[in-house]
Structure formats: structure tokens, C-alpha cells
Enzyme design. Structure first.
Site, PDB file in Angstrom:
ATOM      1  N   ASP A  82      49.275  47.722  42.346  1.00 53.03           N
ATOM      2  CA  ASP A  82      48.113  48.591  42.517  1.00 53.03           C
ATOM      3  C   ASP A  82      48.483  50.037  42.159  1.00 53.03           C
ATOM      4  O   ASP A  82      47.634  50.927  42.187  1.00 53.03           O
ATOM      5  CB  ASP A  82      47.504  48.472  43.918  1.00 53.03           C
ATOM      6  CG  ASP A  82      48.474  48.879  45.012  1.00 53.03           C
ATOM      7  OD1 ASP A  82      49.636  49.200  44.719  1.00 53.03           O
ATOM      8  OD2 ASP A  82      48.041  48.861  46.191  1.00 53.03           O
ATOM      9  N   SER A  83      49.758  50.246  41.763  1.00 54.40           N
ATOM     10  CA  SER A  83      50.129  51.526  41.150  1.00 54.40           C
ATOM     11  C   SER A  83      49.325  51.734  39.871  1.00 54.40           C
ATOM     12  O   SER A  83      49.303  52.843  39.327  1.00 54.40           O
ATOM     13  CB  SER A  83      51.632  51.567  40.844  1.00 54.40           C
ATOM     14  OG  SER A  83      52.023  50.418  40.112  1.00 54.40           O
ATOM     15  N   ASP A 121      49.093  42.306  42.827  1.00 52.99           N
ATOM     16  CA  ASP A 121      49.051  43.057  44.087  1.00 52.99           C
ATOM     17  C   ASP A 121      47.678  42.906  44.740  1.00 52.99           C
ATOM     18  O   ASP A 121      46.650  43.025  44.062  1.00 52.99           O
ATOM     19  CB  ASP A 121      49.258  44.553  43.770  1.00 52.99           C
ATOM     20  CG  ASP A 121      50.300  45.196  44.642  1.00 52.99           C
ATOM     21  OD1 ASP A 121      50.754  44.570  45.621  1.00 52.99           O
ATOM     22  OD2 ASP A 121      50.677  46.342  44.329  1.00 52.99           O
ATOM     23  N   LYS A 151      51.347  39.963  45.985  1.00 51.09           N
ATOM     24  CA  LYS A 151      52.143  40.861  46.822  1.00 51.09           C
ATOM     25  C   LYS A 151      51.217  41.563  47.791  1.00 51.09           C
ATOM     26  O   LYS A 151      50.076  41.886  47.447  1.00 51.09           O
ATOM     27  CB  LYS A 151      52.887  41.894  45.972  1.00 51.09           C
ATOM     28  CG  LYS A 151      53.746  42.836  46.820  1.00 51.09           C
ATOM     29  CD  LYS A 151      54.637  43.716  45.961  1.00 51.09           C
ATOM     30  CE  LYS A 151      53.960  44.939  45.412  1.00 51.09           C
ATOM     31  NZ  LYS A 151      53.347  45.835  46.409  1.00 51.09           N
ATOM     32  N   GLU A 153      51.395  44.508  51.342  1.00 57.95           N
ATOM     33  CA  GLU A 153      52.237  45.445  52.090  1.00 57.95           C
ATOM     34  C   GLU A 153      52.238  45.114  53.581  1.00 57.95           C
ATOM     35  O   GLU A 153      51.279  44.565  54.109  1.00 57.95           O
ATOM     36  CB  GLU A 153      51.718  46.878  51.878  1.00 57.95           C
ATOM     37  CG  GLU A 153      51.859  47.347  50.438  1.00 57.95           C
ATOM     38  CD  GLU A 153      51.440  48.799  50.227  1.00 57.95           C
ATOM     39  OE1 GLU A 153      51.055  49.482  51.215  1.00 57.95           O
ATOM     40  OE2 GLU A 153      51.497  49.259  49.069  1.00 57.95           O
ATOM     41  N   GLU A 220      60.981  49.591  49.686  1.00 61.99           N
ATOM     42  CA  GLU A 220      60.681  50.848  48.975  1.00 61.99           C
ATOM     43  C   GLU A 220      61.138  52.067  49.783  1.00 61.99           C
ATOM     44  O   GLU A 220      60.834  52.175  50.979  1.00 61.99           O
ATOM     45  CB  GLU A 220      59.175  50.940  48.673  1.00 61.99           C
ATOM     46  CG  GLU A 220      58.817  52.244  47.956  1.00 61.99           C
ATOM     47  CD  GLU A 220      57.484  52.237  47.227  1.00 61.99           C
ATOM     48  OE1 GLU A 220      56.829  51.188  47.176  1.00 61.99           O
ATOM     49  OE2 GLU A 220      57.114  53.304  46.705  1.00 61.99           O
TER      50      GLU A 220
END
Ligand code: KIV
Length: 303
Positions: A82-83, A121, A151, A153, A220
Site C-alpha cells: 500500500d506504499s 497488501d 499482507k 499489519e 520494519e
């Protein structure tokens, strides 16, 4: 899959080679990185790489052409992060990214690749409501975009969600330490895991996602020593970004490592190319030639 799917006693066997030199583990089945392929890299290949101590590289990708370049270069895992929010869509953070956007970008990356495992993501707001919401959106990325894994978080806070996804057949890459979707709650992008209590929290988060069945975990912005310790404690691969060399794998945002992003470069980013400079020079030369009437010349015109 559930809690101890990837515990040391149960680490899965690598995929059986179809024929020598044509496996996703590369020539002779010994290397994950590069090599001829007749199928995509799987979670079993990544587990086997951890067992034999082979490090691997992951890159982000947001479109089919760039993804194709990385696939041909032998990058075994591509993350449609999602970057994309900051690096492809022009947002200020990852927060505004939607499921519709992630689905379109992920599908393009899948179409542009043959060998890499493509991980999609789950964007902010697409999985935090409930495990059922997470499953609905993960299934969408798998069915509509064709990703091989998702993915999300969060450590302990996301464990129940990871469990449901994994039980339902969705391979999950977890993401702990700095979680950029929480940028507003964190007040920026601070290094995580500094100090005894924070280090223990990170260790608990990493173990929780392994127990829940994640096949890998991104660490991260974590001190290198702590990341190496977590890596040694886990049976699943750790993928570091700003987490030192002691991780099993590394990930970089492709626009960072290729020098496409303007402005500040974080300390952990190594710039392997200056694409922004190369593209800018090409665009300026093209414009000069159009203005000067030297493009198109005869070689680029029809008779
Ligand atoms: O969105 C992303 O690109 C990521 C990586 C930085 C791990 O989450």
C-alpha cells in the site's frame, strides 16, 4: 493451517522439483533466487530457504512492466504494497489507499509476472473491523487480482484475523514493528523496539503472528540486533526493512531503491539507480528535439 504450522518440527518440505533446472527453487532446486522456472514461488519454497539459510530479496511493484523487469531479474517475491499510496498514486501516506486501487494494481503485477510470488497488501480499513471483513477482502485480492498471498499489519492485535485467513486457505505475510498505516496514531514513522519493554512487545508480536499461522513476517524500522534476535527465535522467515542484515530476507520500496522518489531518502534505503535523473534527462532531450525540429527525423518517419 493454524498456530504451529511453521514450528520447527513441522516446517514443510520444499516443493518437489518437476524436473532439474526448471523449478521455482532454481537450478537443481538449491537456490530460491533467480533460476529457470515453470511455476511460481510458494510458501513452501520460502520455508525451505529459511531452513537452508538462504537470504532472499523482496521488492514492491505497482504495475505490470516494472513487475516484469523484477520477475526477469529473479526477485522471488513481489509485494504490491500500500506504499503505492505515496509511490504511485500521489497520496501523502498509505492511509487513503482503497481495496479497489489495491485490486487493480495487484492484478497488473500478477499479469506482468510468471515466477514471483505476488503478495497483495490489505489497505487501512480493509481488515481491522473483523476477521470476516479481512477474509472478504483477502479473498477479493486472490480471486479478482490473482495474488498468491496477502499482507496485513499488526502483531498480537491481528492474530485472530491471521488465524481465520490461514484456516481459510489464505497465505498471510504479517508486518510488525513500524506499521505505516498507524502513522497518525504514532505521530510519524519512529523506530520501534527501542528499550526493554518495546523490545519485548516486538518479540511477542512476532511470535503471535507465527503462532497464528503467518508464513513470513516483515520487521520494519527495528534495531538490527533485536531483529536478528527475533529472526533466530522464529521458524518463519523475517523480511527486514530498516531492520539490519540479520533478517532472513530484505524488502525495499522499488521507487526508493531505484531513485524515483523525490525528497528525503530514509537512512535504511540504498539507492541502486537514479531513474528519476535518467527519465528527466530523456524527457528534456525529447522536448529539446521537438522544439528544435530534429525529432522526428527520417529514421523515425514513414515514407
Ligand atoms: O507497503 C509497503 O510497501 C510495505 C513495505 C514497506 C514492507 O509495507
Amino acid at each position: 493451517m493454524n498456530a504451529s504450522q511453521f514450528s520447527p518440527a513441522q516446517t514443510p518440505e520444499p516443493a518437489a522439483p518437476a524436473s532439474p533446472d526448471k523449478t521455482a527453487t532454481g537450478g537443481g532446486g538449491h537456490s530460491l533466487y533467480g533460476g529457470v522456472v515453470n511455476r511460481r514461488v510458494t510458501v513452501r519454497d520460502l520455508a525451505a530457504a529459511k531452513q537452508r539459510g538462504e537470504r532472499w530479496a523482496m521488492l514492491t511493484a505497482y504495475d505490470s512492466l516494472t513487475a516484469g523487469v523484477f520477475d526477469e531479474a529473479g526477485i522471488p517475491v513481489l509485494l504490491v504494497g500500500d506504499s503505492a499510496g505515496n509511490c504511485a498514486l500521489g497520496y501523502e501516506s498509505t492511509v487513503p489507499v482503497t481495496m479497489d486501487e489495491m485490486t487493480i494494481l495487484s492484478a497488473a503485477v500478477v499479469r506482468g509476472t510468471k515466477r514471483a510470488m505476488v503478495v497483495g497488501d490489505l489497505p487501512f480499513g480493509s481488515y481491522q473491523e473483523s476477521p470476516a471483513q479481512a477474509l472478504r477482502n483477502a479473498a477479493r485480492l486472490m480471486k479478482e487480482a490473482g495474488v498468491g498471498a496477502v499482507k496485513l499489519e499488526g502483531g498480537e492485535r491481528s492474530a485472530r484475523t491471521i488465524e481465520l485467513l490461514v484456516e481459510s486457505g489464505v497465505p498471510v505475510m504479517a508486518h510488525v514493528g513500524l506499521t505505516p498505516q498507524s502513522v497518525h496514531a504514532l505521530g510519524g514513522y519512529p523506530v520501534q523496539g527501542r528499550g526493554e519493554e518495546a523490545a519485548h512487545r516486538l518479540q511477542r508480536d512476532a511470535k503471535a503472528v507465527q503462532e497464528a499461522g503467518a508464513f513470513a513476517v516483515v520487521l520494519e524500522a527495528v534495531p538490527a540486533e533485536l531483529a536478528a534476535q527475533v529472526t533466530a527465535e522464529l521458524a518463519i522467515p523475517t523480511v527486514g526493512i530498516g531492520a539490519g542484515v540479520g533478517c532472513d530476507a530484505q524488502v525495499l520500496v522499488w521507487t526508493d531503491m531505484a531513485g524515483m522518489n523525490p525528497g528525503h531518502t530514509p537512512k535504511f534505503v540504498k539507492q541502486y539507480a537514479d531513474l528519476r535523473g535518467v527519465l528527466g534527462a530523456a524527457a528534456r532531450q525529447y522536448a529539446d528535439e521537438v522544439r528544435g525540429g530534429t525529432f522526428p527525423d527520417q529514421a523515425h518517419s514513414f515514407k
